[in-house]
Write an enzyme that holds these catalytic residues in place. Sequence first.
Site, PDB file in Angstrom:
ATOM      1  N   CYS A  21       4.056   9.680   0.197  1.00 38.67           N
ATOM      2  CA  CYS A  21       2.675  10.165   0.038  1.00 38.67           C
ATOM      3  C   CYS A  21       2.567  11.038  -1.208  1.00 38.67           C
ATOM      4  O   CYS A  21       3.340  11.996  -1.350  1.00 38.67           O
ATOM      5  CB  CYS A  21       2.265  10.971   1.277  1.00 38.67           C
ATOM      6  SG  CYS A  21       0.637  11.737   1.147  1.00 38.67           S
ATOM      7  N   HIS A  41       8.943   7.207   8.466  1.00 40.90           N
ATOM      8  CA  HIS A  41       9.634   7.335   7.189  1.00 40.90           C
ATOM      9  C   HIS A  41      11.093   7.703   7.482  1.00 40.90           C
ATOM     10  O   HIS A  41      11.407   8.261   8.528  1.00 40.90           O
ATOM     11  CB  HIS A  41       8.976   8.400   6.324  1.00 40.90           C
ATOM     12  CG  HIS A  41       7.682   7.938   5.717  1.00 40.90           C
ATOM     13  ND1 HIS A  41       7.395   8.065   4.382  1.00 40.90           N
ATOM     14  CD2 HIS A  41       6.603   7.328   6.265  1.00 40.90           C
ATOM     15  CE1 HIS A  41       6.196   7.561   4.122  1.00 40.90           C
ATOM     16  NE2 HIS A  41       5.690   7.114   5.258  1.00 40.90           N
ATOM     17  N   ARG A  46       0.836  -1.206   0.000  1.00 45.26           N
ATOM     18  CA  ARG A  46       0.000   0.000   0.000  1.00 45.26           C
ATOM     19  C   ARG A  46       0.872   1.257   0.000  1.00 45.26           C
ATOM     20  O   ARG A  46       1.053   1.899  -1.029  1.00 45.26           O
ATOM     21  CB  ARG A  46      -0.937  -0.017   1.216  1.00 45.26           C
ATOM     22  CG  ARG A  46      -2.105   0.991   1.111  1.00 45.26           C
ATOM     23  CD  ARG A  46      -1.773   2.417   1.476  1.00 45.26           C
ATOM     24  NE  ARG A  46      -1.253   2.580   2.823  1.00 45.26           N
ATOM     25  CZ  ARG A  46      -0.803   3.726   3.299  1.00 45.26           C
ATOM     26  NH1 ARG A  46      -0.794   4.819   2.551  1.00 45.26           N
ATOM     27  NH2 ARG A  46      -0.315   3.804   4.532  1.00 45.26           N
ATOM     28  N   ASP A  47       1.464   1.580   1.113  1.00 41.44           N
ATOM     29  CA  ASP A  47       2.251   2.807   1.227  1.00 41.44           C
ATOM     30  C   ASP A  47       3.487   2.754   0.335  1.00 41.44           C
ATOM     31  O   ASP A  47       3.932   3.773  -0.190  1.00 41.44           O
ATOM     32  CB  ASP A  47       2.661   3.015   2.686  1.00 41.44           C
ATOM     33  CG  ASP A  47       3.134   4.424   2.974  1.00 41.44           C
ATOM     34  OD1 ASP A  47       3.123   5.261   2.049  1.00 41.44           O
ATOM     35  OD2 ASP A  47       3.528   4.705   4.112  1.00 41.44           O
ATOM     36  N   HIS A  89       4.759   4.385  12.752  1.00 39.94           N
ATOM     37  CA  HIS A  89       4.964   4.279  11.300  1.00 39.94           C
ATOM     38  C   HIS A  89       5.911   5.400  10.897  1.00 39.94           C
ATOM     39  O   HIS A  89       5.511   6.553  10.776  1.00 39.94           O
ATOM     40  CB  HIS A  89       3.609   4.416  10.599  1.00 39.94           C
ATOM     41  CG  HIS A  89       3.675   4.434   9.106  1.00 39.94           C
ATOM     42  ND1 HIS A  89       2.917   3.579   8.327  1.00 39.94           N
ATOM     43  CD2 HIS A  89       4.367   5.198   8.231  1.00 39.94           C
ATOM     44  CE1 HIS A  89       3.156   3.823   7.048  1.00 39.94           C
ATOM     45  NE2 HIS A  89       4.033   4.812   6.970  1.00 39.94           N
ATOM     46  N   ASN A 131       9.505   4.773   3.455  1.00 41.55           N
ATOM     47  CA  ASN A 131       9.385   4.269   4.825  1.00 41.55           C
ATOM     48  C   ASN A 131      10.705   3.680   5.291  1.00 41.55           C
ATOM     49  O   ASN A 131      11.620   3.437   4.500  1.00 41.55           O
ATOM     50  CB  ASN A 131       8.341   3.145   4.862  1.00 41.55           C
ATOM     51  CG  ASN A 131       6.948   3.614   4.536  1.00 41.55           C
ATOM     52  OD1 ASN A 131       6.156   3.905   5.406  1.00 41.55           O
ATOM     53  ND2 ASN A 131       6.640   3.676   3.256  1.00 41.55           N
TER      54      ASN A 131
END
Length: 319
Positions: free
Chosen positions: A247, A216, A22-23, A214, A256
């Site tokens: 993003c 980065h 996803r990310d 979470h 990340n």
Amino acid sequence: MSVADRLERQPSRVHVTEVGPRDGLQNESVILSTAEKLELVHALMDAGVRAFEISSFVSPKAVPALADAGELVAALRGFEGLHLSALVPNRRGAERALEAGVDAVVMFVSASETHNAKNVNRSVAASLEGFEEVARLLEGSGVELRGAIATSFGCPFEGDIEVGAVGRIARHFADIGVRHVSLGDTTGMATPPLVSERIRHLREDAPSIVPTLHFHNTRGIGLANVMQGLALGVDRYESSIGGLGGCPFAPGASGNIASEDLVYLLDEMGIDTGIDLTGMIEAARVATRLMGRDLPGQVSKAGARLTLGDCSAVPTARG
């Protein structure tokens, strides 16, 4: 806090959720096919990964890379022991996620008004109001409701974010039955002091919430922030294979922390994850091949600490 106190709080086991599908993929110029995504997920499964943030049920026009969210979930539903979560911005996204058969729906909102407007075209208040509708939709479904707070450590448009703004959103999540909330470091603005401030505030302001961190690695201190989280007893982290990520609605939001780097760190600290480092290095190489470029993760390049080379293959200095 003394060294003994820090070691006492350090968890013996950490829960790692892989957010690469996803990310990791949402902001890439290369859009993987569903078959290629499944190849990557299977490589991660071979390494022992069982928890995935598998996709996001957002408008395909907004994030084309995740247009196959339903197909991806359907292809993985038959594997026992997997936990598949997906992000949703609103009721429509939750309906699609529920129909696909996810294990958890993650409602996401930014602590920053400006970023939330860019990210989902809503005010923070409107997002939170919509989440109450999502909570009602999921009642009795058996699907877990989770929360995620983007820009929890700073916003690329507004700068510093008050810790109280994060706490207010966390309390709202708690009020509608959410237990797990991820604090997102959307553009790598977290620092160890900010990690301490946020976690301590949440424990006082929303004690029922179990935080997930979470990070980065935009400014190179992602794993330093993990170390601070561990010292505070936080045992849930999200990471992306190879360090993929970013993003599409925030400038400078590079990848990340790399999952293989995180697993290596935790292994060396004697913390159990249930994930095999050798398998993660192989999965990072699969990700590198699929993306067609070098990825920022480090351990997949260097190998584990005791990966040894052939002495005879290295020239001896002369002179």
